[in-house]
Design a protein around this motif. Structure first.
Motif, PDB file in Angstrom:
ATOM      1  N   ARG A  11       1.210   4.072  -3.068  1.00 39.01           N
ATOM      2  CA  ARG A  11       0.891   5.491  -2.833  1.00 39.01           C
ATOM      3  C   ARG A  11       1.928   6.423  -3.460  1.00 39.01           C
ATOM      4  O   ARG A  11       1.670   7.604  -3.646  1.00 39.01           O
ATOM      5  CB  ARG A  11       0.793   5.783  -1.338  1.00 39.01           C
TER       6      ARG A  11
ATOM      7  N   GLU B  89       0.829  -1.205   0.000  1.00 39.01           N
ATOM      8  CA  GLU B  89       0.000   0.000   0.000  1.00 39.01           C
ATOM      9  C   GLU B  89       0.865   1.258   0.000  1.00 39.01           C
ATOM     10  O   GLU B  89       0.603   2.204  -0.746  1.00 39.01           O
ATOM     11  CB  GLU B  89      -0.945  -0.002   1.213  1.00 39.01           C
ATOM     12  N   THR B  90       1.889   1.277   0.853  1.00 42.62           N
ATOM     13  CA  THR B  90       2.795   2.430   0.897  1.00 42.62           C
ATOM     14  C   THR B  90       3.496   2.614  -0.442  1.00 42.62           C
ATOM     15  O   THR B  90       3.611   3.727  -0.943  1.00 42.62           O
ATOM     16  CB  THR B  90       3.850   2.263   2.016  1.00 42.62           C
TER      17      THR B  90
END
Length: 189
Positions: free
Chosen positions: A71, A67-68
């Motif tokens: 992003r 997820e990081t």
């Protein structure tokens, strides 16, 4: 099930993160090659990494999670999402179109190289630095890769503030893939 060794490694990594937050560089083991790392949000840390590597960048970003990592992408195409989920955590570095906002040492032509490493310790370090860790192989210009041991720490004490040797590196460089729009190209197998 978490074993005692994993807990011990996690505690060591958390102690090392204070050094990273204060602008230090560390020698550490990733799942691929031994590396040198800095907090990408610390100008002092980035400058130390650049001095050690004898170049301005770009350098790899190691993310604490998929997820990081996603992003950081300017646009998340279906191909990027599928590739990331199938390769990470693991020994695959993706070059992706990037959002601006990080230190210039992270970018080349509006893209960046990012990986969610298979090493849990590396992911713990990244998480403690806000989710990202700036990293490169532990070698200087056109030299062999060093081990993150006491001898290396002493030899490069002007650049390295600490070392973390909880994990073993495989000794094999990561696979590199470029994901641009809906195309994925292998640059290094």
């Amino acid at each position: 099930m978490t074993n005692v060794v994993s807990v011990r490694n996690r505690l060591r990594a958390l102690r090392i993160t204070r050094i990273l937050r204060q602008g230090g560089c560390i020698a550490h083991a990733t799942a691929t090659l031994p590396g040198i790392a800095a907090n990408p949000n610390s100008k002092l840390g980035v400058r130390q990494l650049q001095r050690f590597k004898q170049r301005q960048g770009p350098f790899l970003l190691l993310a604490d999670s998929i997820e990081t990592a996603l992003r950081q992408a300017r646009y998340i195409s279906p191909v990027l999402r599928k590739t990331a989920r199938s390769c990470w955590p693991g020994p695959v570095t993706l070059i992706i179109p990037a959002k601006p906002g990080l230190h210039s040492a992270c970018y080349k032509n509006a893209s960046l190289a990012i990986r969610v490493d298979a090493s849990e310790t590396t992911r713990v370090l990244a998480k403690a630095c806000g989710g990202l860790l700036l990293s490169s192989s532990l070698n200087r210009k056109k030299k062999k890769t060093y081990k993150p041991d006491r001898k290396t720490e002493l030899r490069f004490s002007t650049f390295l503030s600490a070392r973390l040797t909880c994990d073993q590196s495989s000794g094999k460089a990561s696979k590199i893939m470029r994901v641009w729009r809906n195309h994925c190209t292998v640059l290094r197998a």
